[in-house]
Design an enzyme around this catalytic site. Sequence first.
Site, PDB file in Angstrom:
ATOM      1  N   GLU A   1      49.090  40.409  46.275  1.00  0.00           N
ATOM      2  CA  GLU A   1      47.802  40.060  45.817  1.00  0.00           C
ATOM      3  C   GLU A   1      47.934  38.911  44.740  1.00  0.00           C
ATOM      4  O   GLU A   1      47.787  37.618  44.981  1.00  0.00           O
ATOM      5  CB  GLU A   1      47.006  41.063  45.541  1.00  0.00           C
TER       6      GLU A   1
ATOM      7  N   ASN B   1      38.280  48.795  34.254  1.00  0.00           N
ATOM      8  CA  ASN B   1      38.826  47.435  34.967  1.00  0.00           C
ATOM      9  C   ASN B   1      37.862  47.359  36.194  1.00  0.00           C
ATOM     10  O   ASN B   1      36.592  47.424  36.213  1.00  0.00           O
ATOM     11  CB  ASN B   1      40.254  47.382  35.042  1.00  0.00           C
TER      12      ASN B   1
END
Lengths: 482, 482
Positions: free
Chosen positions: A286, A376
């Site tokens: 990614e 996060n």
Amino acid sequence: MTADRWVPEARLRGDLPVTDAASAAEHVPDDATMLVSGFGSVGYPKAVPLALAEADRDLALTVVSGGSVGSEIDTALVEAGAVARRYPYAGTPEARAAANEGRVATSDRHVSAVADEARFGHYGPPDVAVVEAVACGPDWLVPSGSLGQTPAFVEAADALVVEVNEALPRELALVHDVWTPADPPQREPVPLTDPGERIGSPRIPFDPAKLRAVVRTDRRDDAYEFRDPTPEVEAVAANLRAFLAGEVGRDPCPGRLRMQFGVGSLGNAMMAELGDLDAPVEYVGEVIQDGLLDMVDAGDLSVVSGTALALSREGQDRLFADLERYAEALVLRPAEVSNAPGVVSRMGVVAVNAAVEVDLYGHVNSTHVEGSRLLNGLGGSGDFWRNAALSVVAVPSTAGDGDISRVVPLATHVDHTEHDVDVLVTDHGVADLRGTSPRERAERILACAAPEFRDDLRAYLGRAGDEGHEPHDLPSAFDWRA
Amino acid sequence: MTADRWVPEARLRGDLPVTDAASAAEHVPDDATMLVSGFGSVGYPKAVPLALAEADRDLALTVVSGGSVGSEIDTALVEAGAVARRYPYAGTPEARAAANEGRVATSDRHVSAVADEARFGHYGPPDVAVVEAVACGPDWLVPSGSLGQTPAFVEAADALVVEVNEALPRELALVHDVWTPADPPQREPVPLTDPGERIGSPRIPFDPAKLRAVVRTDRRDDAYEFRDPTPEVEAVAANLRAFLAGEVGRDPCPGRLRMQFGVGSLGNAMMAELGDLDAPVEYVGEVIQDGLLDMVDAGDLSVVSGTALALSREGQDRLFADLERYAEALVLRPAEVSNAPGVVSRMGVVAVNAAVEVDLYGHVNSTHVEGSRLLNGLGGSGDFWRNAALSVVAVPSTAGDGDISRVVPLATHVDHTEHDVDVLVTDHGVADLRGTSPRERAERILACAAPEFRDDLRAYLGRAGDEGHEPHDLPSAFDWRA
């Protein structure tokens, strides 16, 4: 790798509505669902968000990004009180604080799901897309440092504002491979069989009737800064390397390793350990980080496929100085391709990501400290771990100054279940969980905890007793230290 | 639907090693990893497992099935102490007890993952496959009432034993569509674009050198018995129907609904509610239950795609009596096709499954009572919920005699996370969770709890307070009743 090697001859092509950022910002309604480019803290728009933050307007925006974006959005806009809702990731301390204090309604989403959720209106009717580009024509744009969800956002939004960033090379066109699926029920398989293959175009097409404004900018991304790896991180990386060396030549990919690493200093450090494995390595992930450039330079990596160039400033400069060469290996795909469950699944990826905590039965918390506070976001960890041929949690056994165990009896928040984790690697060892029952898993995971926590974890298992497939003592599950 | 309309002319074709069950059982080593056919409690081998259970041998088998199998395996073999390890599902009370008491090392797996995990040796080297068929030739067999993981198991195992069940019609060949993927890195997309399409063959091929024994049997499956729906289940079904009626014509599949329902009386009851929706309905699921036959008969369903005919005895007889007609709509696929993440994802499926409990933030427990005791297994719920265009948890708000709330502050076991659930439907309402933040979700989910539990749930949220993205009060999370 075959490729349509095309670089736009100019930044701006055709009769474009070029204007300043403040004027462009007027095309964003006060309560708009604003879809912004950006992923891995690169390739996000900067001038228009800053203009919105500075405007004397009563804004209540829904901001949808590809993934993590920089301070112009997740600090300046948030601190201006202009953001009411935020998807799918809170990438700055200010955005996290706003989520944790309930000031911004934030929802953490799988990266692979965001494009469809935006199209289908889960985030509200998609009013306007604001995207960064390195070049723009009458009905196309060339994205900058990330693809992320940008093709889907441009397609879904009613209106389009483009920031053309003149500080970034037009040659970024060499790395983009834009392909978007049709909506169900007409959707067909992603026609990608080799991770380095190109199936699309370097340009994102758009309906010219949507284009409201084009803004020229030269502001660089907030760049990543990689911390030097701690001794614990180095120990994790060495254990991972030893484990992978034993996997080479057997499943899941005889004769080659297709790797994905999560973003951050840990992932970057682990990449450095892969160079001398006795197998060809391909990166099918990614985010693309600096460590991968080292491997390309060393001739250890022929394919680097991802959705964002999450590089340090130094890494960006290094890439930009030699884009034609790097583009032989490097390809950026829309996140709905890079993270597509079907693509990850059939590529046979070894997915390596970190975690906040892991419990004795293999459930993983990636996002919330003590169950409540967003740290996060999920990112693509679920896309890769769920669909990988081999799912590896790689994490130091402790957090803080060593006074918090990342191995716990029961995860306070679960983002990934026992069904999705094959291997745990810490600085204290490797727990191979493939084929294990929960009780067997507990023994192997306990052995990877930091030694000073093992007695307490063992005592917990004693209290949990011998009843149940996955024995727990719920009253002491979260209060387990002696 | 195009189809290779072929029915084997005879049960047995060619020079086959026909023998009795006891002799066939000798081809299963004492500590074998034995891969058995069967899914949805149909299509599993019966004679050889019973012979193993009755043999005077010191067996410590690893038994791997497609999904749920019947009492010949999960009761008789387990009670004989012959099973040491069990994947991926414990389908009978005896198998669950063995898992919960730690007598059998059991691991609950995603249906879509089992074929590869068997191939890659996660369950040990695959020694022998024992599969039920309606016909067998020198290098092929026609499976009986389920496909499940059988093609992969036959391919992976070193040896093969076939039970040819003469009580089941050879015409079951009309419903099978066998297609198997290559291993990574050569794996290509599943070439399925329409849910009714056929892409394979009615036969499973095998290497003749593997065939050890063929046993003739006439024992029927343990059949499903559907309970009559309770008033609560009927209320859930009615709420679901009302919700779906509002979705028709918008996303995810304008103009049509592609549905999946979980196994059980709840799913079966809900199917009955779909007949008069103002849209074409296709079933794109895993198990095929009696309610779907009603819809086919009523002309409400043109496609029924799954991996197992999980029918009652009455439903089986009804199907068998009219197989040619039903086979126009009905197709069985290998579980690695029916449940493939990429296939579910691109079909735009509305996935409806039940749960043990759901927490206020949308995390779902599908498998473990009070976090410890295995109740059923995960099955394909994760394959469908994670990849569906719309993921619906449909469940009565209470369990037991109404004294247990299925809506809880914090799930004691998490099989599906907040990221994978779009809608909760109970007998008390519909919580549409799309686009919601965790705090917003808590309000909507609380409103779907049974009224007598709402004050306690509200009090929990009060204790959880206002700190954190997903506020929890961990000390009282599992002890929340006033």
